[in-house]
Design a protein around this motif. Structure first.
Motif, PDB file in Angstrom:
ATOM      1  N   THR A 279       0.815  -1.216   0.000  1.00  0.00           N
ATOM      2  CA  THR A 279       0.000   0.000   0.000  1.00  0.00           C
ATOM      3  C   THR A 279       0.853   1.273   0.000  1.00  0.00           C
ATOM      4  OG1 THR A 279      -0.350  -0.153   2.404  1.00  0.00           O
ATOM      5  CG2 THR A 279      -2.045  -1.113   0.963  1.00  0.00           C
ATOM      6  N   ASN A 280       2.154   1.167   0.322  1.00  0.00           N
ATOM      7  CA  ASN A 280       3.037   2.321   0.092  1.00  0.00           C
ATOM      8  C   ASN A 280       2.941   2.749  -1.371  1.00  0.00           C
ATOM      9  OD1 ASN A 280       5.595   1.095   2.283  1.00  0.00           O
ATOM     10  ND2 ASN A 280       4.471   2.987   2.571  1.00  0.00           N
ATOM     11  N   PHE A 281       2.862   1.789  -2.253  1.00  0.00           N
ATOM     12  CA  PHE A 281       2.804   2.066  -3.691  1.00  0.00           C
ATOM     13  C   PHE A 281       1.387   2.358  -4.159  1.00  0.00           C
ATOM     14  CE2 PHE A 281       6.773  -0.275  -3.294  1.00  0.00           C
ATOM     15  CZ  PHE A 281       7.617   0.404  -4.152  1.00  0.00           C
ATOM     16  N   THR A 282       0.424   1.536  -3.748  1.00  0.00           N
ATOM     17  CA  THR A 282      -0.930   1.666  -4.300  1.00  0.00           C
ATOM     18  C   THR A 282      -1.631   2.944  -3.851  1.00  0.00           C
ATOM     19  OG1 THR A 282      -1.930   0.325  -2.522  1.00  0.00           O
ATOM     20  CG2 THR A 282      -1.219  -0.830  -4.540  1.00  0.00           C
ATOM     21  N   THR A 283      -1.269   3.490  -2.694  1.00  0.00           N
ATOM     22  CA  THR A 283      -1.926   4.713  -2.226  1.00  0.00           C
ATOM     23  C   THR A 283      -1.364   5.971  -2.860  1.00  0.00           C
ATOM     24  OG1 THR A 283      -0.462   4.887  -0.294  1.00  0.00           O
ATOM     25  CG2 THR A 283      -2.566   3.719   0.013  1.00  0.00           C
ATOM     26  N   ILE A 284      -0.236   5.867  -3.543  1.00  0.00           N
ATOM     27  CA  ILE A 284       0.419   7.061  -4.069  1.00  0.00           C
ATOM     28  C   ILE A 284       0.572   7.065  -5.591  1.00  0.00           C
ATOM     29  CG2 ILE A 284       2.844   6.376  -3.951  1.00  0.00           C
ATOM     30  CD1 ILE A 284       3.210   8.978  -2.265  1.00  0.00           C
ATOM     31  N   VAL A 285       0.424   5.901  -6.225  1.00  0.00           N
ATOM     32  CA  VAL A 285       0.696   5.792  -7.661  1.00  0.00           C
ATOM     33  C   VAL A 285      -0.224   6.685  -8.502  1.00  0.00           C
ATOM     34  CG1 VAL A 285      -0.776   3.765  -8.099  1.00  0.00           C
ATOM     35  CG2 VAL A 285       1.250   4.170  -9.518  1.00  0.00           C
ATOM     36  N   ASP A 286      -1.477   6.833  -8.115  1.00  0.00           N
ATOM     37  CA  ASP A 286      -2.395   7.675  -8.892  1.00  0.00           C
ATOM     38  C   ASP A 286      -1.963   9.140  -8.860  1.00  0.00           C
ATOM     39  OD1 ASP A 286      -3.986   5.533  -9.683  1.00  0.00           O
ATOM     40  OD2 ASP A 286      -5.361   5.762  -7.994  1.00  0.00           O
ATOM     41  N   GLU A 287      -1.471   9.591  -7.710  1.00  0.00           N
ATOM     42  CA  GLU A 287      -1.012  10.986  -7.621  1.00  0.00           C
ATOM     43  C   GLU A 287       0.230  11.202  -8.479  1.00  0.00           C
ATOM     44  OE1 GLU A 287       0.141  14.512  -4.487  1.00  0.00           O
ATOM     45  OE2 GLU A 287      -0.543  12.596  -3.689  1.00  0.00           O
ATOM     46  N   LEU A 288       1.144  10.263  -8.453  1.00  0.00           N
ATOM     47  CA  LEU A 288       2.334  10.378  -9.308  1.00  0.00           C
ATOM     48  C   LEU A 288       1.929  10.423 -10.779  1.00  0.00           C
ATOM     49  CD1 LEU A 288       4.747   7.868  -7.514  1.00  0.00           C
ATOM     50  CD2 LEU A 288       4.741  10.371  -7.338  1.00  0.00           C
ATOM     51  N   GLU A 289       1.017   9.545 -11.155  1.00  0.00           N
ATOM     52  CA  GLU A 289       0.548   9.517 -12.539  1.00  0.00           C
ATOM     53  C   GLU A 289      -0.141  10.834 -12.909  1.00  0.00           C
ATOM     54  OE1 GLU A 289      -1.935   6.563 -15.472  1.00  0.00           O
ATOM     55  OE2 GLU A 289      -2.719   6.866 -13.453  1.00  0.00           O
ATOM     56  N   ALA A 290      -0.988  11.343 -12.020  1.00  0.00           N
ATOM     57  CA  ALA A 290      -1.708  12.591 -12.286  1.00  0.00           C
ATOM     58  C   ALA A 290      -0.746  13.761 -12.487  1.00  0.00           C
ATOM     59  CB  ALA A 290      -2.674  12.899 -11.139  1.00  0.00           C
ATOM     60  N   ARG A 291       0.391  13.701 -11.848  1.00  0.00           N
ATOM     61  CA  ARG A 291       1.401  14.762 -11.986  1.00  0.00           C
ATOM     62  C   ARG A 291       2.348  14.501 -13.155  1.00  0.00           C
ATOM     63  NH1 ARG A 291       2.287  18.013  -7.015  1.00  0.00           N
ATOM     64  NH2 ARG A 291       0.607  17.481  -5.585  1.00  0.00           N
ATOM     65  N   LYS A 292       2.033  13.465 -13.928  1.00  0.00           N
ATOM     66  CA  LYS A 292       2.805  13.102 -15.121  1.00  0.00           C
ATOM     67  C   LYS A 292       4.257  12.747 -14.803  1.00  0.00           C
ATOM     68  CE  LYS A 292      -0.199  15.667 -18.259  1.00  0.00           C
ATOM     69  NZ  LYS A 292      -1.276  14.796 -17.970  1.00  0.00           N
ATOM     70  N   ILE A 293       4.440  12.168 -13.642  1.00  0.00           N
ATOM     71  CA  ILE A 293       5.771  11.698 -13.249  1.00  0.00           C
ATOM     72  C   ILE A 293       5.996  10.340 -13.901  1.00  0.00           C
ATOM     73  CG2 ILE A 293       7.156  10.899 -11.287  1.00  0.00           C
ATOM     74  CD1 ILE A 293       5.815  13.210  -9.686  1.00  0.00           C
ATOM     75  N   LYS A 294       7.080  10.218 -14.628  1.00  0.00           N
ATOM     76  CA  LYS A 294       7.389   8.995 -15.372  1.00  0.00           C
ATOM     77  C   LYS A 294       8.541   8.201 -14.769  1.00  0.00           C
ATOM     78  CE  LYS A 294       4.318   9.066 -18.545  1.00  0.00           C
ATOM     79  NZ  LYS A 294       3.293   8.026 -18.432  1.00  0.00           N
ATOM     80  N   LYS A 295       9.296   8.829 -13.871  1.00  0.00           N
ATOM     81  CA  LYS A 295      10.412   8.112 -13.261  1.00  0.00           C
ATOM     82  C   LYS A 295      10.699   8.712 -11.891  1.00  0.00           C
ATOM     83  CE  LYS A 295      14.972   6.247 -14.270  1.00  0.00           C
ATOM     84  NZ  LYS A 295      16.025   6.112 -15.317  1.00  0.00           N
ATOM     85  N   VAL A 296      10.957   7.827 -10.921  1.00  0.00           N
ATOM     86  CA  VAL A 296      11.257   8.263  -9.563  1.00  0.00           C
ATOM     87  C   VAL A 296      12.524   7.576  -9.053  1.00  0.00           C
ATOM     88  CG1 VAL A 296       8.830   8.682  -8.992  1.00  0.00           C
ATOM     89  CG2 VAL A 296       9.844   6.473  -8.436  1.00  0.00           C
ATOM     90  N   TYR A 297      13.150   8.232  -8.091  1.00  0.00           N
ATOM     91  CA  TYR A 297      14.150   7.552  -7.274  1.00  0.00           C
ATOM     92  C   TYR A 297      13.354   6.819  -6.206  1.00  0.00           C
ATOM     93  CZ  TYR A 297      17.896  10.527  -9.145  1.00  0.00           C
ATOM     94  OH  TYR A 297      18.807  11.165  -9.958  1.00  0.00           O
ATOM     95  N   LEU A 298      13.578   5.533  -6.042  1.00  0.00           N
ATOM     96  CA  LEU A 298      12.892   4.743  -5.030  1.00  0.00           C
ATOM     97  C   LEU A 298      13.866   4.495  -3.883  1.00  0.00           C
ATOM     98  CD1 LEU A 298      10.522   3.042  -3.966  1.00  0.00           C
ATOM     99  CD2 LEU A 298      11.472   1.112  -5.277  1.00  0.00           C
ATOM    100  N   ILE A 299      13.557   5.062  -2.726  1.00  0.00           N
ATOM    101  CA  ILE A 299      14.438   4.949  -1.571  1.00  0.00           C
ATOM    102  C   ILE A 299      13.798   4.084  -0.501  1.00  0.00           C
ATOM    103  CG2 ILE A 299      15.594   6.203   0.291  1.00  0.00           C
ATOM    104  CD1 ILE A 299      15.909   8.559  -1.604  1.00  0.00           C
ATOM    105  N   THR A 300      14.536   3.050  -0.093  1.00  0.00           N
ATOM    106  CA  THR A 300      14.158   2.209   1.037  1.00  0.00           C
ATOM    107  C   THR A 300      15.431   1.527   1.533  1.00  0.00           C
ATOM    108  OG1 THR A 300      12.560   0.595   1.872  1.00  0.00           O
ATOM    109  CG2 THR A 300      13.559   0.120  -0.276  1.00  0.00           C
ATOM    110  N   SER A 301      15.347   0.828   2.628  1.00  0.00           N
ATOM    111  CA  SER A 301      16.516   0.146   3.190  1.00  0.00           C
ATOM    112  C   SER A 301      17.020  -0.936   2.251  1.00  0.00           C
ATOM    113  CB  SER A 301      16.167  -0.472   4.543  1.00  0.00           C
ATOM    114  OG  SER A 301      15.778   0.537   5.455  1.00  0.00           O
ATOM    115  N   ASP A 302      18.324  -1.168   2.289  1.00  0.00           N
ATOM    116  CA  ASP A 302      18.933  -2.149   1.388  1.00  0.00           C
ATOM    117  C   ASP A 302      18.308  -3.540   1.536  1.00  0.00           C
ATOM    118  OD1 ASP A 302      20.074  -2.599   3.928  1.00  0.00           O
ATOM    119  OD2 ASP A 302      22.148  -2.343   3.229  1.00  0.00           O
TER     120      ASP A 302
END
Length: 170
Positions: A83-106
């Protein structure tokens, strides 16, 4: 084959337009501290933090590093990594973001990558993994990656993630 090569080249050439952080330990703010330093090297892109530490200590970490707090988008709707991804993906898409840096623990990156490929990929969003060094010696068990990959596919096909307490969509 030629189209696949073109897509790969295009993906490599597109610079990330945002930073997406999967919030981690609420006591130590490790991912947030790492991201604040990383954000200073990428001063013109917004930062989304999904889950993680409460807003006040998170904002303090970024302010201490001199990061403009207007860049921060804090989202606390997620219950888990899927749900970290599913709750935010629509907003990223709406802002026309096509690529992100994905930061999480190794140690968490393998599972995050599986989920990201499915959820972000479903909206045409690519990502560049940026692992946060940790004291963990090995990645999470592969079974977690498999389970959450299946949950991500479930979300794609039904709109449900299988998260605890998830309510039916109307």
């Amino acid at each position: 084959m030629l189209l696949w090569g073109y897509k790969e080249l295009q993906t490599q050439l597109i610079q990330p337009q945002a930073i997406l952080v999967l919030g981690g330990s609420t006591e130590r703010l490790e991912r947030e501290k790492f991201t604040a330093t990383f954000a200073k090297q990428h001063p013109n892109i917004p930062i989304w933090i999904s889950g993680g530490s409460p807003a006040v200590p998170t904002k303090k970490v970024f302010a201490k590093k001199g990061v403009d707090l207007k860049r921060l988008h804090l989202d606390y709707d997620a219950q888990d990594t899927v749900t970290n991804f599913t709750t935010i993906v629509d907003e990223l898409e709406a802002r026309k973001i096509k690529k992100v840096y994905l930061i999480t623990s190794d140690f968490h990156m393998r599972r995050a990558t599986v989920i990201g490929e499915i959820v972000l990929g479903s909206r045409g969003i690519d990502f560049k993994p940026v692992p946060v060094p940790s004291a963990e010696k090995s990645p999470e068990p592969i079974g977690k990656s498999f389970r959450d990959g299946v949950r991500s596919i479930l979300w794609l096909t039904t709109g449900y993630t299988g998260a605890k307490g998830e309510q039916p969509k109307e």
